[in-house]
Design a protein around this motif. Structure first.
Motif, mmCIF file in Angstrom:
data_model
loop_
_atom_site.group_PDB
_atom_site.id
_atom_site.type_symbol
_atom_site.label_atom_id
_atom_site.label_comp_id
_atom_site.label_asym_id
_atom_site.label_seq_id
_atom_site.Cartn_x
_atom_site.Cartn_y
_atom_site.Cartn_z
ATOM 1 N N ASP A 105 0.776 -1.145 0.104
ATOM 2 C CA ASP A 105 0.250 -0.017 0.279
ATOM 3 C C ASP A 105 0.953 1.150 0.130
ATOM 4 O O ASP A 105 1.985 1.161 -0.113
ATOM 5 C CB ASP A 105 -0.817 -0.013 1.239
ATOM 6 N N ALA A 106 0.258 2.456 0.125
ATOM 7 C CA ALA A 106 1.019 3.778 0.309
ATOM 8 C C ALA A 106 2.343 3.636 1.261
ATOM 9 O O ALA A 106 3.368 4.147 0.921
ATOM 10 C CB ALA A 106 0.373 4.986 0.275
ATOM 11 N N SER A 107 1.889 3.201 2.400
ATOM 12 C CA SER A 107 2.915 3.121 3.656
ATOM 13 C C SER A 107 3.985 2.079 3.362
ATOM 14 O O SER A 107 5.245 2.465 3.521
ATOM 15 C CB SER A 107 2.020 2.674 5.062
ATOM 16 N N THR A 108 3.703 1.050 2.763
ATOM 17 C CA THR A 108 4.713 0.132 2.440
ATOM 18 C C THR A 108 5.682 0.659 1.102
ATOM 19 O O THR A 108 6.781 0.580 1.354
ATOM 20 C CB THR A 108 4.247 -1.362 1.807
ATOM 21 N N THR A 109 4.986 1.332 0.343
ATOM 22 C CA THR A 109 5.828 1.952 -0.821
ATOM 23 C C THR A 109 6.659 3.039 -0.444
ATOM 24 O O THR A 109 7.851 3.127 -0.803
ATOM 25 C CB THR A 109 4.678 2.627 -1.908
ATOM 26 N N SER A 110 6.058 3.708 0.659
ATOM 27 C CA SER A 110 6.979 4.954 1.284
ATOM 28 C C SER A 110 8.053 4.255 1.970
ATOM 29 O O SER A 110 9.517 4.810 1.903
ATOM 30 C CB SER A 110 6.047 5.794 2.141
ATOM 31 N N MET A 111 7.901 3.237 2.683
ATOM 32 C CA MET A 111 8.899 2.588 3.573
ATOM 33 C C MET A 111 9.865 2.057 2.646
ATOM 34 O O MET A 111 11.409 1.984 2.972
ATOM 35 C CB MET A 111 8.284 1.560 4.418
ATOM 36 N N PHE A 112 9.615 1.402 1.511
ATOM 37 C CA PHE A 112 10.527 0.885 0.648
ATOM 38 C C PHE A 112 11.632 2.061 -0.040
ATOM 39 O O PHE A 112 12.792 1.627 0.151
ATOM 40 C CB PHE A 112 9.959 0.066 -0.389
ATOM 41 N N ILE A 113 10.950 2.972 -0.534
ATOM 42 C CA ILE A 113 11.649 4.241 -1.079
ATOM 43 C C ILE A 113 12.562 4.698 -0.285
ATOM 44 O O ILE A 113 13.673 5.214 -0.438
ATOM 45 C CB ILE A 113 10.722 4.947 -1.797
ATOM 46 N N HIS A 114 12.139 4.814 0.995
ATOM 47 C CA HIS A 114 12.742 5.506 2.001
ATOM 48 C C HIS A 114 14.104 4.718 2.574
ATOM 49 O O HIS A 114 15.172 5.159 2.539
ATOM 50 C CB HIS A 114 11.844 5.553 3.360
ATOM 51 N N GLY A 115 13.856 3.202 2.547
ATOM 52 C CA GLY A 115 14.919 2.477 2.837
ATOM 53 C C GLY A 115 15.845 2.543 1.741
ATOM 54 O O GLY A 115 17.104 2.547 2.014
ATOM 55 N N TRP A 116 15.561 2.669 0.797
ATOM 56 C CA TRP A 116 16.613 2.535 -0.434
ATOM 57 C C TRP A 116 17.202 3.815 -0.568
ATOM 58 O O TRP A 116 18.456 3.709 -1.011
ATOM 59 C CB TRP A 116 15.467 2.267 -2.101
ATOM 60 N N ALA A 117 16.515 5.030 -0.308
ATOM 61 C CA ALA A 117 17.516 6.156 -0.394
ATOM 62 C C ALA A 117 18.433 6.184 0.783
ATOM 63 O O ALA A 117 19.550 6.549 0.345
ATOM 64 C CB ALA A 117 16.442 7.254 -0.199
ATOM 65 N N CYS A 118 17.864 5.730 1.800
ATOM 66 C CA CYS A 118 19.017 5.668 3.085
ATOM 67 C C CYS A 118 20.029 4.799 2.522
ATOM 68 O O CYS A 118 21.389 5.000 2.828
ATOM 69 C CB CYS A 118 18.327 5.304 4.138
ATOM 70 N N THR A 119 19.913 3.685 1.893
ATOM 71 C CA THR A 119 20.896 2.817 1.736
ATOM 72 C C THR A 119 21.656 3.330 0.654
ATOM 73 O O THR A 119 23.225 3.159 0.581
ATOM 74 C CB THR A 119 20.524 1.500 1.130
ATOM 75 N N ALA A 120 21.450 4.327 -0.196
ATOM 76 C CA ALA A 120 22.065 4.952 -1.374
ATOM 77 C C ALA A 120 23.107 6.006 -0.693
ATOM 78 O O ALA A 120 24.050 6.255 -1.251
ATOM 79 C CB ALA A 120 21.315 5.454 -2.528
ATOM 80 N N LEU A 121 22.533 6.467 0.284
ATOM 81 C CA LEU A 121 23.003 7.677 1.029
ATOM 82 C C LEU A 121 24.332 6.860 1.767
ATOM 83 O O LEU A 121 25.071 7.721 2.403
ATOM 84 C CB LEU A 121 22.424 8.467 1.942
ATOM 85 N N GLY A 122 24.158 5.653 2.030
ATOM 86 C CA GLY A 122 25.133 4.944 3.200
ATOM 87 C C GLY A 122 24.594 5.166 4.728
ATOM 88 O O GLY A 122 25.413 4.878 5.610
#
Length: 440
Positions: free
Chosen positions: A165-182
């Motif tokens: 849902d929107a919450s899971t989508t947001s959580m995935f994108i946030h986690g991906w961005a944090c990983t890209a930033l280290g």
């Protein structure tokens, strides 16, 4: 109308499969869907995040950007391991590390050309064609990174609605961005307990109600409500029963009123209408589910108009407030075990009847406000604009934050006939701007 959408050229230059950086352990190879997941269509929840190139240099950095996105996506799929699998049957996912599809594309124009007057048809150009044709690619996550001539980027993210849902989508994108930033360890990991609370049922194999939504001959428009207009709208929507309506309640009430008025004009008199509001139920359940609970933890409440006197703005805002309070009072304790199945199966039959008969005009609202999409920094700054990826279902309205977090962007999809009247509604245009430039 803007003609950029018809003129721009988006060329796919590469397609790869990104697999999790670490194999999924054997004991996690079968992931159970939760009961509400079973109601979701086999389509994609999609967003497009647009990033400006702050250095404004044409693209020697394309390969570096691509490598960062792909490496961090592989790590993120390890944490969100069900998304790297495939649908096994209507109750489970085979977590076989099948991976995600990753597309790279070049766009033969500048990002500023897109942001001047963005339209839904144009935004869809930044999603893979397979998603738009509803065929899918076989993967549960599909990404397209499109690089503009100016060095800007559109990042289209598509996740199977069966799992997100929107919450899971947001959580995935946030986690991906944090990983890209280290800073991946700082991201809250997903919690996979939804199926234990809402176990799936093999005997329950419904056709998702959303598949009944008509997509032919619809028109989608973007309306922006800035903070000052929302303040005035909230004051107008206030009443003794709802002294301080939220911005979502005020905006939803106005759109509902205008859409109902437009619909009534075709028949010579106003007819009753029903609003179906989708809500995130994680915090509303008793006991609450964790905010990081993975899956579809969404439900809906209904609000309905009666005669003409019921469509005043404050009356509609009051109906919305009663709907959300009614969910808390009547259902908050029931979403677990066998009682949840009783609630879900009964509601499904009622919703399915509504979608298939259309005895009453209905509008489906979903608010994506307050999800931190504008915080998704992969290493080249936060998004300039975040948009719904694809909206074609008639009578669906999605609300999202503006970049400053105080305004609301409303994506409204109606029949072409209704939209021709809706987009000229004077009360709507008193509070909302029709598709203004993102750059302003």
């Amino acid at each position: 109308m803007n003609t950029v959408a018809m003129e721009i050229k988006v060329e796919i230059i590469k397609r790869e499969t990104i697999k999790p950086s670490t194999p999924t352990p054997h004991h996690l190879r079968c992931f159970d869907l939760c009961l509400i997941d079973q109601l979701q269509p086999e389509s994609y929840t999609s967003l497009v995040l647009f990033y400006s190139n702050s250095a404004d240099s044409p693209l020697p950095y394309e390969e570096r950007i691509s490598q960062r996105l792909k490496a961090s996506l592989a790590e993120t799929l390890t944490r969100f391991y069900p998304l790297a699998g495939k649908i096994k049957d209507h109750v489970s996912i085979e977590c076989n590390d099948d991976g995600a599809d990753y597309f790279e594309a070049r766009v033969y124009c500048r990002l500023s050309d897109i942001l001047e007057r963005p339209e839904q048809k144009m935004v869809r150009r930044f999603l893979p064609k397979e998603i738009l044709s509803r065929q899918g690619t076989g993967k549960l996550v599909v990404v397209q990174a499109s690089i503009f001539e100016c060095g800007g980027m559109a990042l289209g993210v598509c996740i199977s609605h069966r799992l997100a849902d929107a919450s899971t989508t947001s959580m995935f994108i946030h986690g991906w961005a944090c990983t890209a930033l280290g800073s991946g360890p700082e991201a809250v990991p997903p919690e996979f307990g939804a199926a234990s609370r809402l176990p799936p049922r093999r005997e329950f194999s419904p056709t998702p109600p959303a598949t009944h939504l008509v997509v032919e001959k619809s028109a989608t428009r973007r309306y922006v409500f800035d903070a000052s207009k929302i303040t005035a709208l909230k004051a107008k929507a206030a009443s003794a029963s709802v002294q301080k309506p939220t911005r979502v309640e005020a905006v939803s009430a106005l759109i509902w009123r205008c859409a109902t008025t437009v619909s009534g004009s075709k028949y010579g008199s106003l007819r009753p209408s029903k609003l179906i509001q989708m809500i995130n139920i994680r915090k509303r359940l008793v006991p609450p589910s964790p905010e990081n609970c993975f899956g579809n933890l969404v439900w809906s409440f209904e609000a309905q108009t009666g005669d003409c006197s019921d469509i005043e703005l404050h009356s509609l805002a009051g109906e919305l407030r009663k709907g959300i309070e009614g969910f808390t009072e009547n259902y908050a304790t029931k979403f677990q075990g066998d009682e949840a199945f009783s609630v879900v199966s009964k509601a499904y039959k009622e919703i399915d009847k509504l979608y298939t008969t259309e005895v009453i005009k209905f509008f489906c609202f979903s608010s994506w406000c307050r999800f931190p999409f504008y915080e998704a920094d992969f290493g080249w700054g936060k998004p300039t604009w975040v948009s719904m990826g694809n909206m074609e279902s008639k009578n669906v309205i999605v609300l999202m934050d503006t970049r400053d977090g105080s305004g609301i962007e409303a994506w409204v999809c109606l029949s072409e006939e209704d939209m021709a009247l809706f987009e000229r509604d004077s009360e709507l245009l008193e509070f909302a701007s029709l598709n203004p430039s993102v750059q302003n």
